[in-house]
Structure formats: C-alpha cells, structure tokens
Design a protein around this motif. Sequence first.
Motif, PDB file in Angstrom:
ATOM      1  N   GLY A 296       0.821  -1.194   0.000  1.00  0.00           N
ATOM      2  CA  GLY A 296       0.000   0.000   0.000  1.00  0.00           C
ATOM      3  C   GLY A 296       0.858   1.247   0.000  1.00  0.00           C
ATOM      4  N   SER A 297       0.262   2.389  -0.347  1.00  0.00           N
ATOM      5  CA  SER A 297       1.017   3.645  -0.366  1.00  0.00           C
ATOM      6  C   SER A 297       0.096   4.810  -0.042  1.00  0.00           C
ATOM      7  N   TYR A 298       0.714   5.838   0.547  1.00  0.00           N
ATOM      8  CA  TYR A 298      -0.005   7.071   0.849  1.00  0.00           C
ATOM      9  C   TYR A 298       0.956   8.225   0.636  1.00  0.00           C
ATOM     10  N   GLY A 299       0.700   9.044  -0.381  1.00  0.00           N
ATOM     11  CA  GLY A 299       1.611  10.125  -0.699  1.00  0.00           C
ATOM     12  C   GLY A 299       2.971   9.582  -1.091  1.00  0.00           C
ATOM     13  N   LYS A 300       3.994  10.005  -0.355  1.00  0.00           N
ATOM     14  CA  LYS A 300       5.360   9.585  -0.645  1.00  0.00           C
ATOM     15  C   LYS A 300       5.814   8.393   0.186  1.00  0.00           C
ATOM     16  N   VAL A 301       4.894   7.805   0.931  1.00  0.00           N
ATOM     17  CA  VAL A 301       5.223   6.684   1.804  1.00  0.00           C
ATOM     18  C   VAL A 301       4.593   5.399   1.264  1.00  0.00           C
TER      19      VAL A 301
END
Length: 386
Positions: A296-301
Amino acid sequence: MCWGPTSISENTGVFFAQLVNGTAAGWNGYGYGGTYRKRLDLHQAFIEYKRTIGTAKTGLMFGRQQFLDAPSYVLYDREPPNIQITWNGPRAYAIFPHVRFDLYDFVATDITPTAMFHDTQDWNTRLYGFNTTFDVPAFHLGQQRVQSYLDLFWIGFHLGGKTGSVPLVSASKISSVTGATNRNNFGFRWYGTAQQLEYAIGVLWQQGNFTQYGTTARRQVSAYSVNTTLGYRRSNLPLKPFFGIQTDVYSGGNENRRTGTVGTYSAPFAPQNPYLDYTGYIGAANLINLSPIVVGSYGKVSLRIKVPILWRETTASSVYSISSAYNFPRFRSHFIGVAPNGLLTWAVSRHWNWTHVVAWFAASHDLKNAGAKSGLYYQSSLSFAF
C-alpha cells in the motif's frame, strides 16, 4: 523467422565508463566484507556499437558491464549499498518490434584486490547464454485486458573454487567437497499485467555436472525451480492496495554422499534480496515457500508486507541460508518456520529515500529442538541518488 532485404538507417558507437568506491565504518564486529569496502576502481567500462538493420535495432557491447536480463530470482547484481556484480566480455542483441534476442559470454570481475584500479577477471566464474523475449498478443480475462511477455532462456554458469563446492552433510557436521560445477539453466517465464491483475509463472531446470578437485569422476546435476506470483490491485481505493501470493519450489537432495546425482538447486549470483527473505537466513535451495503479500502507499510513503511460510522440499537435504547449508542433523521435519517482514519507504525528495526493513524469523518447534533459534532483523538506509 524470415529474413529479407535490409536497410541501414543508424550506425553509432558509444563508450561508457563508471567508477566505484565503497567505504564502511562502525562497529568492527559487524564484519564488513569486500562487497562493502572497495578502493576506487572501474565498475563498468565498455564500448557499444549500434546499428539499425531493417526493423531491428542491433548492437554489440564489449567490456566490463552489469547484466540483468534474467528473472530476479535467478540472476541479480547485489542490492546497494553492496558493490554490485559486473561481468567482462561480449554481449550481442537484436530488438525487433515484438521480439528481442540476447547472446552473451562473460567472466566475472574479481573485486578482491585492495589496491586502486587493480580489479581483474575471475576466470573461475563464468556466465553465458541466450535469451529470447516475445511480446505476447494481448488477451482478455473478463474485462481485464492483459499485456504479457514470454521469456525463453538458456543461462549457463561455471563455478570453481569455494563457490563451486558441494555441501557434504554427516551426522555430526557439515563440510564441503571442493571442485568445479557447470550448470545449464533451461527455462521460461511468462508474466503480464492488467489494470487490476499481475502474474508471473517461471519454470527452470538445471542440468550439468560437478567434478571434485583431484579426481576425474563427474557427478551429474539435475535440479529445478518453480516460481509464481499472482496479485490483485485496486489503484482507485485509498492506499492503492495490492494483494498477492508468491510461491516457490527449489529442489534439494544427495548431500550425504560423494557420488550420485546432485539434486540441490543453486542460485549463486545474488538473487534479489527481498524476493525470499530479508534476513538472509533462508536461501533458494531445498525450499518450498508460500508468501502472502500486501502493498500500500499514501503520498510519498509506501509499505510492503510479506509473510513467507517455509518448508523443506525434501527431508533428505539440509536447510540452506543464502550462502551455505545448516547443520541440524536432528531436524527431520518439512516445516522450517515463518519469516514475516515489512519494508517501509519514504521518498523524502526527488533524490533522497529513507527505508526501514523489519524481519522476524520464527523457527518451527522441531527446528528449535534441533538447535536453531529465532531472530530479529532491522535495517535503516538513507540513500541519495542523482
């Protein structure tokens, strides 16, 4: 394939060079090896001649170069911050609109010299072969349009000295039979992607021989691997989740004698580190692996979680690390343990990445009774690329 009249529209020559230098500091007990510490030297230095013939883009490369045209579980170039693997020799290629051909014959680079610009060729380690990649016509699975590729390959390698040795397991210890091994890897990999699907299927057979130093008797080699990945992606949802399952089977056998067929699979050229197990405790030999995967990803993370569940392919062969066999003579079960791990990556900026790896190897009850222990692994890396 049919050949007709050709026309030449491009004819160029290119020279490429790259330097390498590795430093390592900190607690000396960590045991930094030659792949971390390296005096300044040539990492790559090759000439490339390109020519367009009809619809084909052809080329010839000669010199020291990195080579990655194989599945990452077969051949990789070592993960940074290690000094990556390079090869010396010729490579020819031809790229058509829907098919590519590669032919190569390499000798490994010897990075052990400690003086500057003293790297030479390691004639005990060779890599040679032929690869073909086909652009398979697209097809549909329900409403999913699948674009896929088919790799057919012959990858041969020769190993001498310590890297060519074969483990010899007795009731009390593990030693090795030193010699030279030649293995030809014949196989295929069919892989593809769609809007929500991703898959890969690979089958490989190793055939060759092993000759113990000081003798002329040859042992035959017959080993195999089967590697698959299947995943489902939902990019339109928060965190853009990906759910997958990875399976791997690597053959094992005949470590308790000096004669007969060698049945243990070998992957000597640094398979991609996170493919099986970040800790390096378990290697690609005599192994069955079943790994659920969540990404999974959120923004730059971004976050990647795997939970490898591990068994021996045969109880007549040892458990392997990435470099050798373990000596657990009282271990008689198939089940090795579980190795959950997570990779957290923060793209701080265009040039900076900060990664954290946490992995836990939970040995099975029977493996603990045979003398093994569970262990925790953590690594933090801040990388700068430009």
